[in-house]
Design a protein around this motif. Structure first.
Motif, PDB file in Angstrom:
ATOM      1  N   GLY A 234      -5.045  62.138  19.018  1.00 13.68           N
ATOM      2  CA  GLY A 234      -6.109  62.016  18.019  1.00 13.68           C
ATOM      3  C   GLY A 234      -5.630  61.295  16.775  1.00 13.68           C
ATOM      4  O   GLY A 234      -4.901  60.297  16.863  1.00 13.68           O
ATOM      5  N   ASN A 235      -6.015  61.824  15.618  1.00 16.37           N
ATOM      6  CA  ASN A 235      -5.617  61.216  14.342  1.00 16.37           C
ATOM      7  C   ASN A 235      -4.359  61.840  13.757  1.00 16.37           C
ATOM      8  O   ASN A 235      -3.994  61.553  12.612  1.00 16.37           O
ATOM      9  N   ARG A 236      -3.726  62.670  14.499  1.00 14.31           N
ATOM     10  CA  ARG A 236      -2.523  63.330  13.997  1.00 14.31           C
ATOM     11  C   ARG A 236      -1.451  62.301  13.644  1.00 14.31           C
ATOM     12  O   ARG A 236      -1.111  61.435  14.436  1.00 14.31           O
ATOM     13  N   GLY A 237      -0.943  62.425  12.426  1.00 17.54           N
ATOM     14  CA  GLY A 237       0.089  61.500  11.965  1.00 17.54           C
ATOM     15  C   GLY A 237      -0.364  60.060  11.908  1.00 17.54           C
ATOM     16  O   GLY A 237       0.460  59.142  11.881  1.00 17.54           O
ATOM     17  N   GLY A 238      -1.671  59.843  11.895  1.00 18.24           N
ATOM     18  CA  GLY A 238      -2.197  58.472  11.864  1.00 18.24           C
ATOM     19  C   GLY A 238      -2.454  57.897  13.242  1.00 18.24           C
ATOM     20  O   GLY A 238      -2.870  56.752  13.365  1.00 18.24           O
ATOM     21  N   GLY A 239      -2.214  58.719  14.281  1.00 18.51           N
ATOM     22  CA  GLY A 239      -2.459  58.251  15.638  1.00 18.51           C
ATOM     23  C   GLY A 239      -1.215  57.706  16.308  1.00 18.51           C
ATOM     24  O   GLY A 239      -0.123  57.658  15.723  1.00 18.51           O
ATOM     25  N   VAL A 240      -1.366  57.302  17.556  1.00 17.60           N
ATOM     26  CA  VAL A 240      -0.231  56.800  18.345  1.00 17.60           C
ATOM     27  C   VAL A 240       0.173  55.418  17.850  1.00 17.60           C
ATOM     28  O   VAL A 240      -0.655  54.507  17.753  1.00 17.60           O
ATOM     29  N   ALA A 241       1.450  55.262  17.538  1.00 16.06           N
ATOM     30  CA  ALA A 241       1.971  53.970  17.082  1.00 16.06           C
ATOM     31  C   ALA A 241       2.816  53.279  18.153  1.00 16.06           C
ATOM     32  O   ALA A 241       2.852  52.055  18.228  1.00 16.06           O
ATOM     33  N   ARG A 242       3.484  54.077  19.002  1.00 19.92           N
ATOM     34  CA  ARG A 242       4.328  53.497  20.052  1.00 19.92           C
ATOM     35  C   ARG A 242       4.630  54.553  21.108  1.00 19.92           C
ATOM     36  O   ARG A 242       4.739  55.738  20.800  1.00 19.92           O
ATOM     37  N   LEU A 243       4.757  54.105  22.335  1.00 23.51           N
ATOM     38  CA  LEU A 243       5.184  54.989  23.420  1.00 23.51           C
ATOM     39  C   LEU A 243       6.675  54.803  23.635  1.00 23.51           C
ATOM     40  O   LEU A 243       7.155  53.675  23.807  1.00 23.51           O
ATOM     41  N   GLU A 244       7.401  55.916  23.619  1.00 25.82           N
ATOM     42  CA  GLU A 244       8.846  55.873  23.821  1.00 25.82           C
ATOM     43  C   GLU A 244       9.134  56.085  25.317  1.00 25.82           C
ATOM     44  O   GLU A 244       8.926  57.170  25.846  1.00 25.82           O
ATOM     45  N   LEU A 245       9.598  55.033  25.976  1.00 28.90           N
ATOM     46  CA  LEU A 245       9.873  55.102  27.408  1.00 28.90           C
ATOM     47  C   LEU A 245      11.357  55.299  27.682  1.00 28.90           C
ATOM     48  O   LEU A 245      12.213  54.883  26.890  1.00 28.90           O
ATOM     49  N   ALA A 246      11.633  55.909  28.830  1.00 31.07           N
ATOM     50  CA  ALA A 246      13.028  56.098  29.257  1.00 31.07           C
ATOM     51  C   ALA A 246      13.396  55.172  30.405  1.00 31.07           C
ATOM     52  O   ALA A 246      14.579  54.951  30.671  1.00 31.07           O
ATOM     53  N   GLY A 247      12.389  54.627  31.106  1.00 35.37           N
ATOM     54  CA  GLY A 247      12.707  53.734  32.211  1.00 35.37           C
ATOM     55  C   GLY A 247      11.495  53.361  33.033  1.00 35.37           C
ATOM     56  O   GLY A 247      10.419  53.949  32.907  1.00 35.37           O
ATOM     57  N   SER A 248      11.700  52.343  33.894  1.00 37.31           N
ATOM     58  CA  SER A 248      10.667  51.908  34.838  1.00 37.31           C
ATOM     59  C   SER A 248      11.371  51.455  36.120  1.00 37.31           C
ATOM     60  O   SER A 248      11.955  52.296  36.808  1.00 37.31           O
ATOM     61  N   TYR A 249      11.372  50.151  36.419  1.00 41.14           N
ATOM     62  CA  TYR A 249      12.002  49.717  37.664  1.00 41.14           C
ATOM     63  C   TYR A 249      13.518  49.890  37.616  1.00 41.14           C
ATOM     64  O   TYR A 249      14.191  49.398  36.717  1.00 41.14           O
ATOM     65  N   THR A 250      14.048  50.609  38.597  1.00 40.69           N
ATOM     66  CA  THR A 250      15.490  50.745  38.812  1.00 40.69           C
ATOM     67  C   THR A 250      15.702  51.081  40.280  1.00 40.69           C
ATOM     68  O   THR A 250      15.075  52.018  40.789  1.00 40.69           O
ATOM     69  N   CYS A 251      16.553  50.335  40.928  1.00 38.18           N
ATOM     70  CA  CYS A 251      16.838  50.632  42.338  1.00 38.18           C
ATOM     71  C   CYS A 251      17.844  51.779  42.399  1.00 38.18           C
ATOM     72  O   CYS A 251      19.036  51.600  42.166  1.00 38.18           O
ATOM     73  N   ARG A 252      17.337  52.971  42.690  1.00 39.00           N
ATOM     74  CA  ARG A 252      18.201  54.154  42.746  1.00 39.00           C
ATOM     75  C   ARG A 252      17.568  55.233  43.623  1.00 39.00           C
ATOM     76  O   ARG A 252      16.379  55.157  43.982  1.00 39.00           O
ATOM     77  N   ALA A 253      18.352  56.219  43.935  1.00 38.96           N
ATOM     78  CA  ALA A 253      17.839  57.362  44.712  1.00 38.96           C
ATOM     79  C   ALA A 253      17.084  58.308  43.778  1.00 38.96           C
ATOM     80  O   ALA A 253      17.223  58.243  42.544  1.00 38.96           O
ATOM     81  N   ARG A 254      16.287  59.180  44.352  1.00 43.73           N
ATOM     82  CA  ARG A 254      15.538  60.153  43.561  1.00 43.73           C
ATOM     83  C   ARG A 254      16.495  61.022  42.754  1.00 43.73           C
ATOM     84  O   ARG A 254      17.496  61.535  43.276  1.00 43.73           O
ATOM     85  N   ASN A 255      16.174  61.145  41.464  1.00 41.70           N
ATOM     86  CA  ASN A 255      16.978  61.966  40.546  1.00 41.70           C
ATOM     87  C   ASN A 255      18.435  61.533  40.496  1.00 41.70           C
ATOM     88  O   ASN A 255      19.305  62.309  40.080  1.00 41.70           O
ATOM     89  N   ASN A 256      18.690  60.297  40.921  1.00 35.08           N
ATOM     90  CA  ASN A 256      20.057  59.761  40.936  1.00 35.08           C
ATOM     91  C   ASN A 256      20.999  60.597  41.808  1.00 35.08           C
ATOM     92  O   ASN A 256      22.214  60.618  41.567  1.00 35.08           O
ATOM     93  N   GLN A 257      20.438  61.221  42.811  1.00 33.42           N
ATOM     94  CA  GLN A 257      21.244  62.059  43.696  1.00 33.42           C
ATOM     95  C   GLN A 257      21.595  61.278  44.960  1.00 33.42           C
ATOM     96  O   GLN A 257      20.704  60.853  45.706  1.00 33.42           O
ATOM     97  N   GLU A 258      22.869  61.120  45.185  1.00 32.60           N
ATOM     98  CA  GLU A 258      23.343  60.367  46.344  1.00 32.60           C
ATOM     99  C   GLU A 258      22.840  61.022  47.636  1.00 32.60           C
ATOM    100  O   GLU A 258      22.890  62.244  47.784  1.00 32.60           O
TER     101      GLU A 258
END
Length: 252
Positions: free
Chosen positions: A148-172
């Motif tokens: 909503g309008n909290r803090g003036g609204g959303v200014a940016r989305l903080e992402l941790a990742g997208s495309y990466t060739c890896r196993a699920r949860n980085n578990q071998e």
């Protein structure tokens, strides 16, 4: 007396010969060399009309199609500059296919998204168009309304990742993650217009209502939604992907 008569007769004959040698008409004056060199006009009227017509100014000339080539129609202005996937509001660029030697990884027809509905991403999201469209739906119908309008609204989305060739949860030994197919995004926080950042790690309890609304609104739009309550691998982010299951969306 006789001598005078002979003399008079001789003078008369001389005058008659001079008169006979005179030309009957006066000679035609000769034209000047310049006029003689000028060619004759075959159609003086046409030449006069052509020379009297003023030359068109170059700036007013209309370009015509040359060699039978047609003039292309004017292309409509896109809804947003840099829009991709045919959706105004998804800003980014198309990228070449990403090949992989690992079976199950790779991305065809991918895009690198930098902003959604005018909200920038902290890092570009490399995904396919189905995932980019799902992200826009989540932002428009889930994240923005939840903040909503909290803090003036959303200014940016903080992402941790997208495309990466890896196993699920980085578990071998695990199956290839949807990240390895360009179908997944990890959200670690939301930055507000006033500068405050609500992170999943720190705000899952302190900002429980807001973050749970964000989490729940992704379910259905995405085939998989995993948050801090799903397992120990998602304590600091919300994982979303567009994998589809016969049993329906999997949301934890």
């Amino acid at each position: 007396m006789r001598a005078a008569l002979v003399l008079a007769l001789g003078l008369a004959l001389a005058a008659g010969g001079a008169w006979a040698d005179a030309p009957q008409t006066s000679p035609r004056p000769q034209g000047s060399p310049r006029s003689a060199a000028m060619p004759a006009q075959t159609n003086p009227g046409v030449a006069l009309l052509s020379s009297a017509r003023p030359m068109a100014k170059p700036g007013k000339l209309k370009l015509a199609a040359m060699s039978g080539a047609s003039v292309p129609a004017k292309v409509g202005k896109p809804g947003a500059r840099g829009a991709v996937c045919g959706v105004p509001g998804i800003t980014g660029v198309s990228i070449p296919p990403i090949p992989s030697k690992v079976s199950g990884c790779g991305l065809e027809d991918g895009v690198k998204v930098t902003a959604v509905s005018g909200i920038p991403l902290s890092i570009p999201a490399t995904v396919d168009c189905a995932t980019a469209k799902a992200l826009k739906t989540w932002v428009d119908k889930g994240i923005v309304p939840a903040v909503g309008n909290r803090g003036g609204g959303v200014a940016r989305l903080e992402l941790a990742g997208s495309y990466t060739c890896r196993a699920r949860n980085n578990q071998e030994g695990s199956k290839i993650s949807e990240h390895g197919r360009g179908r997944a995004i990890d959200l670690r926080g939301i930055r507000l217009a006033n500068g405050k950042v609500i992170t999943v790690l720190d705000g899952w309890k302190s900002e429980a209502k807001l973050l749970r609304a964000v989490h729940e609104s992704a379910c259905g739009t995405f085939g998989t939604v995993l948050g801090p309550k799903s397992d120990r691998f998602h304590q600091d982010h919300i994982h979303v992907d567009t994998a589809r299951r016969q049993s329906g969306a999997y949301c934890r």
